[in-house]
Design a protein around this motif. Sequence first.
Motif, short mmCIF file in Angstrom:
data_model
loop_
_atom_site.label_atom_id
_atom_site.label_comp_id
_atom_site.label_asym_id
_atom_site.label_seq_id
_atom_site.Cartn_x
_atom_site.Cartn_y
_atom_site.Cartn_z
N VAL A 113 2.06 4.02 -7.79
CA VAL A 113 3.30 3.28 -8.00
C VAL A 113 3.69 3.37 -9.47
CG1 VAL A 113 2.95 1.67 -6.08
CG2 VAL A 113 2.03 1.13 -8.35
N ASP A 118 8.62 -2.43 -11.05
CA ASP A 118 8.20 -3.37 -10.02
C ASP A 118 7.31 -2.71 -8.97
OD1 ASP A 118 9.58 -5.50 -11.19
OD2 ASP A 118 11.44 -4.93 -10.17
N ASP A 119 6.45 -1.80 -9.43
CA ASP A 119 5.50 -1.11 -8.54
C ASP A 119 6.19 -0.33 -7.42
OD1 ASP A 119 3.39 -1.98 -10.03
OD2 ASP A 119 2.88 -3.65 -8.72
N ALA A 120 7.34 0.26 -7.74
CA ALA A 120 8.03 1.11 -6.77
C ALA A 120 7.28 2.44 -6.65
CB ALA A 120 9.46 1.37 -7.22
N HIS A 122 6.52 6.44 -6.54
CA HIS A 122 7.05 7.63 -7.20
C HIS A 122 7.45 8.64 -6.14
CE1 HIS A 122 6.27 6.88 -11.44
NE2 HIS A 122 5.07 6.42 -11.14
N GLN A 212 4.77 2.25 0.72
CA GLN A 212 5.54 1.08 1.14
C GLN A 212 6.88 1.43 1.79
OE1 GLN A 212 7.15 -1.12 -2.55
NE2 GLN A 212 5.43 0.07 -3.36
N ASN A 213 7.58 2.42 1.27
CA ASN A 213 8.86 2.78 1.89
C ASN A 213 8.65 3.30 3.30
OD1 ASN A 213 10.25 2.06 -0.43
ND2 ASN A 213 10.39 4.15 -1.22
#
Length: 241
Positions: A113, A118-120, A122, A212-213
């Motif tokens: 991430v 916000d830990d999105a 890559h 997560q996505n």
Amino acid sequence: MISLDEAVTARLESHGERFEVLIDPDAALAIKRGEFDGDLEDVIAAEDVFEDASRGDRPPENALEEVFDTTDPLEIIPQVVEDGEIQITAEQRKEMQEQKHKQLVQHITRNAVNPQMDDAPHPPERIENALEEAGFKIDPMEPVENQVDEALDLLRPVIPIRFDEMTVAVQVPPDYAGSAQAQIRQFGDLEREEWQSDGSWVGVITFPAGMQNEFYDVVNEHTSGEAETRIISDEDDIPTR
């Protein structure tokens, strides 16, 4: 068995004879390290031992007996790999590098991430570009897992990156609970689950943060967007199963 295109040649020279076998490159490396625990017949291109694999020539049986004390190829093949050298062509090396590079990018993308966003996750393209900028070169003769730490060390000066996991609680409405929970529970480690009196399903699942996505896509696809999710930030809030 594997195809000839997938195999590399392992070669052993002993007692004035040459012995060659055709085997999957990763399996050959695992055998050399003493880490192979699969079925040998699944990772060889031929249940045979050759004097020259490219021509299909075979050594005399008495040579096999003298060197290996057997003529059984399945007993000889691991010995050739363990004691011999793995031969790969320039084309095979390039293909192995490309394959392992893709595996490395996938592994990093699924686990990493961006701590500054916000830990999105890559995107794979960002990981690809950063590896190129960092000058990382994959070793085709090493397992991908053994090269992740080196790749991360080179990536950190280029992009903000951290390996992490996330835990999410999901509540699935009764109309979708039966099929959706089966898909969700396979996504990671199911920490707990509970069926509600109205037929809805609640699950708490932990998975690599870079996924997560993909996780939310799966949840929305199988619940028509009607599921409720909540990120769990405190491990003390997760009862054990």
